[in-house]
Write an enzyme that holds these catalytic residues in place. Structure first.
Site, PDB file in Angstrom:
ATOM      1  N   ASN A  13       0.859  -1.182   0.000  1.00 58.77           N
ATOM      2  CA  ASN A  13       0.000   0.000   0.000  1.00 58.77           C
ATOM      3  C   ASN A  13       0.895   1.231   0.000  1.00 58.77           C
ATOM      4  O   ASN A  13       1.511   1.556   1.010  1.00 58.77           O
ATOM      5  CB  ASN A  13      -0.894  -0.037   1.261  1.00 58.77           C
ATOM      6  CG  ASN A  13      -1.756   1.210   1.370  1.00 58.77           C
ATOM      7  OD1 ASN A  13      -1.813   2.025   0.451  1.00 58.77           O
ATOM      8  ND2 ASN A  13      -2.426   1.356   2.506  1.00 58.77           N
ATOM      9  N   LYS A  15       0.004   4.296  -0.360  1.00 58.17           N
ATOM     10  CA  LYS A  15      -0.655   5.471   0.239  1.00 58.17           C
ATOM     11  C   LYS A  15      -0.421   6.710  -0.640  1.00 58.17           C
ATOM     12  O   LYS A  15      -0.376   6.578  -1.856  1.00 58.17           O
ATOM     13  CB  LYS A  15      -0.172   5.664   1.689  1.00 58.17           C
ATOM     14  CG  LYS A  15      -0.285   4.368   2.494  1.00 58.17           C
ATOM     15  CD  LYS A  15      -0.084   4.560   3.978  1.00 58.17           C
ATOM     16  CE  LYS A  15      -0.211   3.201   4.687  1.00 58.17           C
ATOM     17  NZ  LYS A  15      -0.141   3.304   6.139  1.00 58.17           N
ATOM     18  N   HIS A  99      -9.497   0.976   4.824  1.00 58.94           N
ATOM     19  CA  HIS A  99      -8.201   1.158   5.470  1.00 58.94           C
ATOM     20  C   HIS A  99      -8.392   2.083   6.675  1.00 58.94           C
ATOM     21  O   HIS A  99      -9.204   3.005   6.632  1.00 58.94           O
ATOM     22  CB  HIS A  99      -7.182   1.752   4.492  1.00 58.94           C
ATOM     23  CG  HIS A  99      -5.800   1.750   5.068  1.00 58.94           C
ATOM     24  ND1 HIS A  99      -5.359   2.734   5.910  1.00 58.94           N
ATOM     25  CD2 HIS A  99      -4.796   0.846   4.964  1.00 58.94           C
ATOM     26  CE1 HIS A  99      -4.119   2.438   6.296  1.00 58.94           C
ATOM     27  NE2 HIS A  99      -3.757   1.299   5.730  1.00 58.94           N
ATOM     28  N   GLU A 101      -6.825   4.507   7.727  1.00 57.82           N
ATOM     29  CA  GLU A 101      -6.702   5.954   7.449  1.00 57.82           C
ATOM     30  C   GLU A 101      -7.985   6.499   6.833  1.00 57.82           C
ATOM     31  O   GLU A 101      -8.373   7.641   7.064  1.00 57.82           O
ATOM     32  CB  GLU A 101      -5.472   6.201   6.559  1.00 57.82           C
ATOM     33  CG  GLU A 101      -4.186   6.071   7.381  1.00 57.82           C
ATOM     34  CD  GLU A 101      -3.014   5.440   6.662  1.00 57.82           C
ATOM     35  OE1 GLU A 101      -2.983   5.443   5.420  1.00 57.82           O
ATOM     36  OE2 GLU A 101      -2.121   4.908   7.360  1.00 57.82           O
ATOM     37  N   GLU A 171      -5.168  -4.940  10.549  1.00 58.61           N
ATOM     38  CA  GLU A 171      -4.166  -3.890  10.725  1.00 58.61           C
ATOM     39  C   GLU A 171      -4.472  -3.137  12.013  1.00 58.61           C
ATOM     40  O   GLU A 171      -5.280  -2.202  12.019  1.00 58.61           O
ATOM     41  CB  GLU A 171      -4.210  -2.911   9.547  1.00 58.61           C
ATOM     42  CG  GLU A 171      -3.847  -3.537   8.216  1.00 58.61           C
ATOM     43  CD  GLU A 171      -3.291  -2.500   7.245  1.00 58.61           C
ATOM     44  OE1 GLU A 171      -2.132  -2.645   6.861  1.00 58.61           O
ATOM     45  OE2 GLU A 171      -4.005  -1.547   6.892  1.00 58.61           O
ATOM     46  N   GLY A 177       2.499   2.476  10.765  1.00 59.96           N
ATOM     47  CA  GLY A 177       3.412   3.611  10.613  1.00 59.96           C
ATOM     48  C   GLY A 177       4.105   4.004  11.904  1.00 59.96           C
ATOM     49  O   GLY A 177       4.738   5.058  11.985  1.00 59.96           O
ATOM     50  N   SER A 217       3.671  -1.966  10.303  1.00 60.88           N
ATOM     51  CA  SER A 217       5.117  -1.995  10.533  1.00 60.88           C
ATOM     52  C   SER A 217       5.783  -3.313  10.144  1.00 60.88           C
ATOM     53  O   SER A 217       6.712  -3.777  10.820  1.00 60.88           O
ATOM     54  CB  SER A 217       5.437  -1.642  12.002  1.00 60.88           C
ATOM     55  OG  SER A 217       4.970  -0.342  12.301  1.00 60.88           O
TER      56      SER A 217
END
Ligand code: 13P
Length: 255
Positions: A13, A15, A99, A101, A171, A177, A217
């Protein structure tokens, strides 16, 4: 991994990162290094703007191509959105849905995910439904409730016979991140929980056919231990997928 029927799935991904040149360079490197895709499935999810270019460059290779998001309607007055037929039209055959985010920074609602998943499947696009709890939710013992809510809304319109085309990505938000990775025990517990929920909802065989990826991560140094966890069928990689030197060792993990 426990079930040899489920081919390991390594997804990148990207992003809102990289520019056109770097995206295409990375795809060319991957294309040159990937074998025939027999023993593992690799897919990239670049920014939407570069999807058509990546489709052209990756042609003739087993690299899968996906969008990071899409709308559930086929067309209409939805400024800034893209639809499943538009994606199919340029050769995109996968999509990320829900996702963290999108959920947390853009406040996308749980029930939208079910509609997006339905639209993806109806247009022969393979969805990855992302689920995961925040640190606060984990600490307050709500992990199972959160995962159950995200799964039941995300898969609301999915039929048992379609589950083999669906991938779930666990996730945990606190691992995305942050450099903090779930331990194999934590990943194993969450994946087992997700598999049990799928079994209860769709039955034994469909649940066994659904791949569950871990994301958060993932690095060259931890991919093998994560992939050795029963029920972890692949990884969804953010930061470490942006450079060939960190993504190739993940793709080529010894498993
Ligand atoms: P990182 O690998 O950068 O933690 O991102 C994970 C992720 O969000 C993949 O979708």
């Amino acid at each position: 991994m426990t079930n040899p029927q489920r081919k390991p799935y390594i997804a990148a991904n990207w992003k809102m990162n990289l520019d056109r040149t770097r995206v295409l360079d990375l795809v060319k490197i991957l294309k040159a290094r990937l074998g025939d895709g027999e023993d593992r499935e690799v897919a990239v999810f670049p920014p939407a703007l570069f999807l058509a270019d990546v489709a052209a460059v990756s042609q003739g290779s087993p690299i899968g191509l996906g969008a990071q998001n899409m709308h559930w309607e086929e067309e209409g007055a939805y400024t800034g959105e893209i639809s499943a037929p538009m994606l199919r039209g340029i050769g995109v055959e996968r999509v990320l849905i829900g996702h963290s985010e999108r959920r947390h920074l853009f406040f996308e609602k749980d029930e939208w995910m079910g509609r997006k998943l339905r639209a993806a499947l109806s247009h022969s696009i393979l969805p990855i439904l992302c689920v995961g709890e925040t640190l606060e939710e984990r600490k307050s013992g709500q992990m199972e409730a959160v995962l159950t809510r995200q799964l039941s809304t995300g898969l609301e319109w999915t039929k048992a016979e379609e589950l083999s085309r669906v991938t779930v990505a666990y996730e945990p938000v606190w691992a995305i991140g942050t450099g903090e990775v779930a331990t194999p025990e934590q990943a194993g517990e969450a994946h087992a929980m997700i598999r049990a929920w799928l079994r209860g909802q769709f039955g034994e065989v469909p649940a066994e056919n659904c791949r569950i990826l871990y994301g958060g991560s993932v690095k060259p140094s931890n991919v093998a231990s994560l992939m050795s966890v029963p029920q972890v069928d692949g990884v969804l990689v953010g930061g470490a997928s942006l450079k060939a030197e960190t993504f190739l060792p993940i793709v080529e993990f010894d498993g």
